[in-house]
Write an enzyme that holds these catalytic residues in place. Structure first.
Site, PDB file in Angstrom:
ATOM      1  N   ARG A 154      -7.694  -1.426   2.511  1.00  0.00           N
ATOM      2  CA  ARG A 154      -6.823  -0.254   2.628  1.00  0.00           C
ATOM      3  C   ARG A 154      -5.411  -0.743   2.860  1.00  0.00           C
ATOM      4  O   ARG A 154      -5.210  -1.628   3.709  1.00  0.00           O
ATOM      5  CB  ARG A 154      -7.255   0.613   3.828  1.00  0.00           C
ATOM      6  CG  ARG A 154      -8.629   1.221   3.678  1.00  0.00           C
ATOM      7  CD  ARG A 154      -9.188   1.640   5.024  1.00  0.00           C
ATOM      8  NE  ARG A 154      -9.312   0.498   5.930  1.00  0.00           N
ATOM      9  CZ  ARG A 154      -9.642   0.569   7.205  1.00  0.00           C
ATOM     10  NH1 ARG A 154      -9.877   1.737   7.747  1.00  0.00           N
ATOM     11  NH2 ARG A 154      -9.737  -0.510   7.968  1.00  0.00           N
ATOM     12  N   CYS A 260      -5.113   4.601  -5.511  1.00  0.00           N
ATOM     13  CA  CYS A 260      -6.566   4.488  -5.711  1.00  0.00           C
ATOM     14  C   CYS A 260      -7.255   5.833  -5.899  1.00  0.00           C
ATOM     15  O   CYS A 260      -7.766   6.121  -6.975  1.00  0.00           O
ATOM     16  CB  CYS A 260      -7.182   3.726  -4.553  1.00  0.00           C
ATOM     17  SG  CYS A 260      -6.707   1.988  -4.593  1.00  0.00           S
TER      18      CYS A 260
HETATM   19  P1  NAD Z   1      -0.051  -3.380  -8.281  1.00  0.00           P
HETATM   20  O1  NAD Z   1       0.574  -2.592  -9.357  1.00  0.00           O
HETATM   21  O2  NAD Z   1       0.567  -3.424  -6.919  1.00  0.00           O
HETATM   22  O3  NAD Z   1      -0.216  -4.892  -8.759  1.00  0.00           O
HETATM   23  C1  NAD Z   1      -0.579  -5.288 -10.043  1.00  0.00           C
HETATM   24  C2  NAD Z   1       0.199  -6.547 -10.379  1.00  0.00           C
HETATM   25  O4  NAD Z   1      -0.301  -7.063 -11.613  1.00  0.00           O
HETATM   26  C3  NAD Z   1       1.700  -6.280 -10.590  1.00  0.00           C
HETATM   27  O5  NAD Z   1       2.437  -7.153  -9.744  1.00  0.00           O
HETATM   28  C4  NAD Z   1       1.932  -6.604 -12.065  1.00  0.00           C
HETATM   29  O6  NAD Z   1       3.188  -7.183 -12.318  1.00  0.00           O
HETATM   30  C5  NAD Z   1       0.806  -7.591 -12.324  1.00  0.00           C
HETATM   31  N1  NAD Z   1       0.414  -7.727 -13.738  1.00  0.00           N
HETATM   32  C6  NAD Z   1       0.204  -6.749 -14.656  1.00  0.00           C
HETATM   33  N2  NAD Z   1      -0.159  -7.297 -15.828  1.00  0.00           N
HETATM   34  C7  NAD Z   1      -0.197  -8.643 -15.642  1.00  0.00           C
HETATM   35  C8  NAD Z   1      -0.511  -9.729 -16.480  1.00  0.00           C
HETATM   36  N3  NAD Z   1      -0.878  -9.557 -17.747  1.00  0.00           N
HETATM   37  N4  NAD Z   1      -0.438 -10.973 -15.958  1.00  0.00           N
HETATM   38  C9  NAD Z   1      -0.042 -11.171 -14.668  1.00  0.00           C
HETATM   39  N5  NAD Z   1       0.245 -10.178 -13.837  1.00  0.00           N
HETATM   40  C10 NAD Z   1       0.183  -8.925 -14.316  1.00  0.00           C
HETATM   41  O7  NAD Z   1      -1.547  -2.852  -8.175  1.00  0.00           O
HETATM   42  P2  NAD Z   1      -2.536  -2.934  -6.917  1.00  0.00           P
HETATM   43  O8  NAD Z   1      -2.299  -1.790  -6.007  1.00  0.00           O
HETATM   44  O9  NAD Z   1      -2.516  -4.306  -6.359  1.00  0.00           O
HETATM   45  O10 NAD Z   1      -3.923  -2.668  -7.633  1.00  0.00           O
HETATM   46  C11 NAD Z   1      -4.531  -3.656  -8.454  1.00  0.00           C
HETATM   47  C12 NAD Z   1      -5.956  -3.239  -8.735  1.00  0.00           C
HETATM   48  O11 NAD Z   1      -6.711  -3.204  -7.524  1.00  0.00           O
HETATM   49  C13 NAD Z   1      -6.108  -1.841  -9.351  1.00  0.00           C
HETATM   50  O12 NAD Z   1      -7.205  -1.857 -10.218  1.00  0.00           O
HETATM   51  C14 NAD Z   1      -6.407  -0.980  -8.144  1.00  0.00           C
HETATM   52  O13 NAD Z   1      -7.118   0.175  -8.503  1.00  0.00           O
HETATM   53  C15 NAD Z   1      -7.274  -1.903  -7.323  1.00  0.00           C
HETATM   54  N6  NAD Z   1      -7.271  -1.640  -5.896  1.00  0.00           N
HETATM   55  C16 NAD Z   1      -6.107  -1.300  -5.266  1.00  0.00           C
HETATM   56  C17 NAD Z   1      -6.126  -1.097  -3.888  1.00  0.00           C
HETATM   57  C18 NAD Z   1      -4.866  -0.715  -3.162  1.00  0.00           C
HETATM   58  O14 NAD Z   1      -4.976  -0.314  -1.995  1.00  0.00           O
HETATM   59  N7  NAD Z   1      -3.702  -0.824  -3.746  1.00  0.00           N
HETATM   60  C19 NAD Z   1      -7.333  -1.237  -3.161  1.00  0.00           C
HETATM   61  C20 NAD Z   1      -8.484  -1.604  -3.835  1.00  0.00           C
HETATM   62  C21 NAD Z   1      -8.450  -1.813  -5.206  1.00  0.00           C
END
Ligand code: NAD
Length: 432
Positions: A154, A260
């Site tokens: 979270r 999420c």
């Molecule tokens: P985010 O947008 O903060 O981070 C994603 C990162 O990936 C960005 O920094 C982006 O620049 C990078 N990226 C995109 N394409 C790329 C590529 N081809 N090569 C390298 N880097 C690349 O997203 P997030 O919140 O960290 O979420 C990521 C995943 O985790 C999602 O699927 C989300 O649903 C899941 N998730 C998120 C949370 C949360 O609390 N944020 C919790 C559990 C799961």
């Protein structure tokens, strides 16, 4: 163990830090060059308690470094954790473009056995798709395994959640991959669920859908409370002592936001639809959540009679406390709607104002709650930061033009507010 993390956002960055802290040799890669440059200078792209210290400590200890070259990270890692974004399409379906482009890059780069692990939230059967893409694009004749290891952290408590998870879910097809995953997590004490890839993928969507449904459920109960004169806080407390129910996620308010729940609920509805199943319960969860924001807006309008020409102070912009994340935050709906009706907005958030400035325009950003309330016609609470529980309400009352507080997160006690001379509205409780 040598680990690569592709995507260093809210999930990926915490993952790099915690794995390095556990003693692994970690390279984090991100497509965003500015983010990587900042990380290498010790500047964090996000606010997350405890993150900065852990990242800096492990960079100094040479267990963690960052690159914008995915291939460099892929070559480094025996295990490659994919943490890129899985944003929603306009239809609600998950857009897998980042996941699939990383899969292709992995296929083109690897020259030895690798385990490719999805931490990103993906629809069931994504593992199959990724396996196919990698097989089709392999440049070298090497073996690989695809694993689903969904993330349950979270925001706001990400570091602690990653070090002390409720469970670790591993969806894998080979003993070899399971063995490696067990080794990675060997220092963490938590139940480990080892299953097939599809079940692991579904565990994540089912969990987020269930938690979202709990929130929409209590928000519906809150409506009945308001209509009948009951108190939703007491109802939730009474329900929560039942071990089969539990008290968490029974907080009535303006509904869920963030990156999420909203997208995962919609994605799960679409996943079901694609299999020919109409997930009516989740559609209702989503509708209730959308309606809750409109309902809260109506509360503000009812309390103020007219919005046009009024100055409204807003406390809290992030989608929840202890984060600067503005994605799908209630503020991004409520504030523009109030502006459309002619209100002037003053706002304060302890951490999210920088990100908010890119999204919410024509807002007067303030340094603290007192500056927000000075001369405002009413104050509205959108995020339940602890800091707001501690404010001097007498001072706020004196600074406001009218002593009106409309609380979307139920952080104050109606009786105490009444005693302080406030006109107070909240969710699922009688107005004071
Ligand atoms: P985010 O947008 O903060 O981070 C994603 C990162 O990936 C960005 O920094 C982006 O620049 C990078 N990226 C995109 N394409 C790329 C590529 N081809 N090569 C390298 N880097 C690349 O997203 P997030 O919140 O960290 O979420 C990521 C995943 O985790 C999602 O699927 C989300 O649903 C899941 N998730 C998120 C949370 C949360 O609390 N944020 C919790 C559990 C799961």
């Amino acid at each position: 163990m040598k680990i690569a993390v592709i995507g260093t956002g809210y999930v990926g960055l915490g993952t790099t830090a915690v794995f390095a802290e556990m003693g692994h040799d970690v390279v984090g890669a991100d497509a965003d060059q500015a983010k990587v440059d900042n990380l290498n200078r010790g500047i964090m792209p996000i606010f997350e308690p405890g993150l900065k210290e852990m990242v800096l400590r492990n960079m100094k200890g040479k267990r963690l470094k960052f690159t914008s070259n995915n291939r460099e990270a892929i070559q480094h890692g025996e295990v490659i954790f994919v943490c890129v974004g899985t944003p929603p399409r306009a239809t609600g379906e998950t857009d897998l473009k980042y996941i699939l482009s990383v899969a292709k890059e992995i296929a083109e780069t690897i020259d030895t056995y690798k385990v490719i692990v999805h931490k990103s939230t993906v629809p069931v059967e994504t593992g199959e798709k990724v396996k196919k893409i990698i097989k089709e694009n392999l440049r070298n004749d090497v073996e690989f395994d695809v694993v689903s290891n969904p993330e349950f952290l979270r925001e706001g408590t990400a570091i602690n959640d990653t070090l002390n998870p409720d469970r670790i879910v591993i969806g894998a097809e080979s003993e070899r991959a399971v063995g490696i995953m067990k080794q990675i997590y060997s220092s963490i004490k938590a139940p480990m669920i080892i299953t097939d890839i599809k079940s692991a993928e579904l565990i994540k969507h089912a969990s987020n859908a269930f938690l979202s449904t709990k929130i929409s459920f209590i928000n519906s109960v809150a409506r009945i409370c308001e209509l009948s004169g009951a108190d939703v806080e007491k109802v939730a407390e009474g329900m929560g002592y039942d071990k089969r129910i539990g008290r968490s996620f029974l907080n009535a308010g303006i509904g869920y936001g963030g990156f999420c729940f909203p997208k995962d609920v919609q994605a799960f509805i679409k996943i079901a639809e694609n299999y020919g199943y109409d997930f009516q319960l989740l559609k209702a969860t989503n509708d209730i959540n959308e309606d809750q924001k409109k309902y809260f807006l109506k509360k503000i309008k009812d309390k103020l009679k007219t919005i046009d020409g009024k100055t409204i102070g807003v406390l809290g912009l992030a989608f929840k406390p202890n984060t600067d994340d503005m994605r799908f935050a209630a503020s991004t709906y409520i504030i523009p709607e109030l502006q459309k009706s002619g209100a002037k907005i003053k706002a304060y958030d302890p951490e999210a104002m920088q990100k908010s400035k890119e999204i919410l325009k024509d807002v007067e950003y303030c340094n603290d709650p007192y500056e927000v309330s000075a001369g405002a016609d009413a104050m509205v609470i959108l995020t339940e930061w602890n800091e707001f529980r501690e404010i001097d309400m007498g001072k706020i009352r004196d600074l406001l033009k009218n002593p009106i507080v409309i609380d979307g997160r139920n952080i104050y006690d109606p009786e105490e507010m009444r005693q302080k001379g406030m006109s107070y509205a909240s969710i699922g409780r009688s107005d004071a």
